[in-house]
Design an enzyme around this catalytic site. Structure first.
Site, PDB file in Angstrom:
ATOM      1  N   THR A   1      27.618  24.251 -15.933  1.00 43.24           N
ATOM      2  CA  THR A   1      27.058  23.632 -16.813  1.00 43.24           C
ATOM      3  C   THR A   1      28.389  22.570 -17.424  1.00 43.24           C
ATOM      4  O   THR A   1      27.702  21.501 -17.835  1.00 43.24           O
ATOM      5  CB  THR A   1      26.562  24.614 -18.374  1.00 43.24           C
ATOM      6  OG1 THR A   1      25.710  25.296 -17.613  1.00 43.24           O
ATOM      7  CG2 THR A   1      26.123  23.783 -19.265  1.00 43.24           C
TER       8      THR A   1
ATOM      9  N   ASP B   1      25.871  24.989  -9.113  1.00 47.72           N
ATOM     10  CA  ASP B   1      25.436  25.850 -10.254  1.00 47.72           C
ATOM     11  C   ASP B   1      25.771  27.290  -9.838  1.00 47.72           C
ATOM     12  O   ASP B   1      25.859  27.834  -8.518  1.00 47.72           O
ATOM     13  CB  ASP B   1      23.782  25.952 -10.255  1.00 47.72           C
ATOM     14  CG  ASP B   1      23.250  26.832 -11.477  1.00 47.72           C
ATOM     15  OD1 ASP B   1      23.496  27.737 -11.597  1.00 47.72           O
ATOM     16  OD2 ASP B   1      22.637  25.914 -12.166  1.00 47.72           O
ATOM     17  N   SER B   2      26.340  28.218 -10.760  1.00 48.46           N
ATOM     18  CA  SER B   2      26.880  29.348 -10.398  1.00 48.46           C
ATOM     19  C   SER B   2      25.647  30.545 -10.059  1.00 48.46           C
ATOM     20  O   SER B   2      26.193  31.587  -9.504  1.00 48.46           O
ATOM     21  CB  SER B   2      27.857  30.037 -11.696  1.00 48.46           C
ATOM     22  OG  SER B   2      26.969  30.436 -12.669  1.00 48.46           O
TER      23      SER B   2
ATOM     24  N   THR C   1      28.488  29.624 -16.280  1.00 50.61           N
ATOM     25  CA  THR C   1      28.598  30.939 -17.009  1.00 50.61           C
ATOM     26  C   THR C   1      27.697  32.095 -16.351  1.00 50.61           C
ATOM     27  O   THR C   1      28.080  33.078 -16.541  1.00 50.61           O
ATOM     28  CB  THR C   1      28.075  30.742 -18.462  1.00 50.61           C
ATOM     29  OG1 THR C   1      26.720  30.226 -18.391  1.00 50.61           O
ATOM     30  CG2 THR C   1      28.830  29.528 -19.136  1.00 50.61           C
TER      31      THR C   1
ATOM     32  N   THR D   1      26.866  52.419 -16.069  1.00 44.87           N
ATOM     33  CA  THR D   1      26.022  52.496 -17.067  1.00 44.87           C
ATOM     34  C   THR D   1      25.393  51.128 -17.063  1.00 44.87           C
ATOM     35  O   THR D   1      25.943  50.073 -17.092  1.00 44.87           O
ATOM     36  CB  THR D   1      26.349  52.825 -18.235  1.00 44.87           C
ATOM     37  OG1 THR D   1      25.557  52.750 -19.558  1.00 44.87           O
ATOM     38  CG2 THR D   1      27.633  52.269 -18.909  1.00 44.87           C
TER      39      THR D   1
END
Length: 361
Positions: free
Chosen positions: A12, A60-61, A92, A292
């Site tokens: 971004t 784009d990640s 991100t 978890t």
């Protein structure tokens, strides 16, 4: 004057258009040069010089793969001797995975690597990109922390402890199980006692021999990471054996590790068929990690019978490792060609500050 290498990988922070897509490195470099305080390759008032380079294809990640992690590490290793610190600009969505992966790939790190990005593009009038970029440059130049870190919204986290916690807010990342390493306000505050110690000189990447060994290892990894898969499987009420079997037996390349996102303190269904499917996977050499799915806290695999069932099926406790760190660590160890038994030993060992072993009661 400190010299910082900035590697733009997309995300971004460097996106434009509708829908948003990463601009080229040349376009991004020109945009940064227009920003107040960052013109002419200098951070004004900070005695920091920087250069901006880019990966061959900004992404784009969401499109990042383990092969891209290795390629980023290779690009940084190629210029490691020439700079005092490093900033990786990244999307991100999978930043936590890349930060974790780089922390394991860079054994012997004795300089600061900072990964950052933004929730709003640098090309927007209102954005968080400029503050994150300029802050990351300061962190890379001035903290002296010999780790792969993640910087966002004025806080510096250990890279393999950071997770994305908000899809929209500028405070997009946090470190639920480990304190921030540094904070940037009117002054820079560094929690030196929390940082990992620098490696001995003979093992540090500033040693030409050690750096060359890393480059050779990364070259081997670039091929190895394409030969196996490590999926993540979230447990949910009603999950059954066929789901496990479909993931373990139907994924290509073949599965060598499986990160389980279990309930609470590492619990799962006691259904014999479900546990049998996991047990067969374990017997076939698949390393099962009991993580978890809760944001904070630790796995206590023997606290409940439902957790003990996973342990009897062969799962090992991830303690307080993030799922991102578990996945990246499994891939890193498997890429070395280690046997499942040795991978299990290493997964419950603290390699880069990613795990708190004493946290389990």
């Amino acid at each position: 004057m400190k010299s910082i290498y900035v590697l733009y990988t997309g995300g971004t922070i460097g996106s434009a258009g509708d829908p948003l897509a990463p601009m080229s490195t040349a376009q991004f470099r020109a945009l940064v040069n227009q920003m107040p305080g960052l013109s002419d390759g200098l951070v004004q008032g900070e005695q920091i010089r920087y250069v901006i380079d880019g990966t061959p294809q900004p992404l784009d990640s969401s499109n990042m793969t383990p092969s891209d992690w290795v390629a980023i590490a290779q690009q940084l290793a190629g210029v490691y001797a020439d700079y005092d610190g490093f900033v990786v600009l990244h999307g991100t969505d999978t930043m936590g995975y890349t930060a974790s992966a780089l922390s394991f790939l860079f054994q012997g790190l004795d300089k600061t690597v900072v990964i950052t990005g933004s929730q709003l593009p640098l090309s927007y009038t209102v954005n968080d990109a400029l503050a994150n970029l300029s802050g990351a440059l300061v962190m890379a130049a001035k903290t002296g922390i010999p780790e792969v870190t993640l910087y966002f919204d004025f806080l510096l986290f250990r890279g393999n402890r950071a997770v994305k916690v908000n899809a929209n807010a500028v405070h997009a990342f946090d470190s639920p199980n480990f304190p921030a390493l540094a904070a940037l306000g009117t002054q820079l505050t560094v929690q030196t006692a929390l940082a990992l110690p620098p490696p001995p000189a003979a093992q540090a990447l500033s040693s030409p021999g050690r750096l060359q060994a890393l480059k050779e290892q990364l070259q081997r990894f670039s091929a190895a990471v394409t030969e196996f898969s490590v999926p993540i499987m979230s447990l949910y009420p009603g999950i059954n054996a066929s789901t496990v079997e479909a993931i373990v037996n139907g994924t290509r390349p073949p599965v060598s590790g499986l990160v389980l996102l279990a309930f609470g303190a590492g619990n799962g269904p006691s259904n014999p068929a479900f546990l049998g499917a996991l047990s067969r996977a374990n017997a076939g050499g698949v390393v099962l990690m009991d993580n978890t799915q809760v944001l904070a806290g630790t796995v206590s695999i023997d606290a409940y019978a439902t957790g003990e069932g996973l342990a009897k099926a062969g799962a090992i406790s991830a303690y307080d490792m993030t799922p991102e760190a578990s996945l990246a660590k499994l891939i890193y160890l498997r890429a070395q060609g280690l046997a499942p038994a040795e991978i299990k030993v290493q997964m419950v060992s603290d390699l880069r500050g990613e795990i708190t072993l004493e946290s389990q009661p």
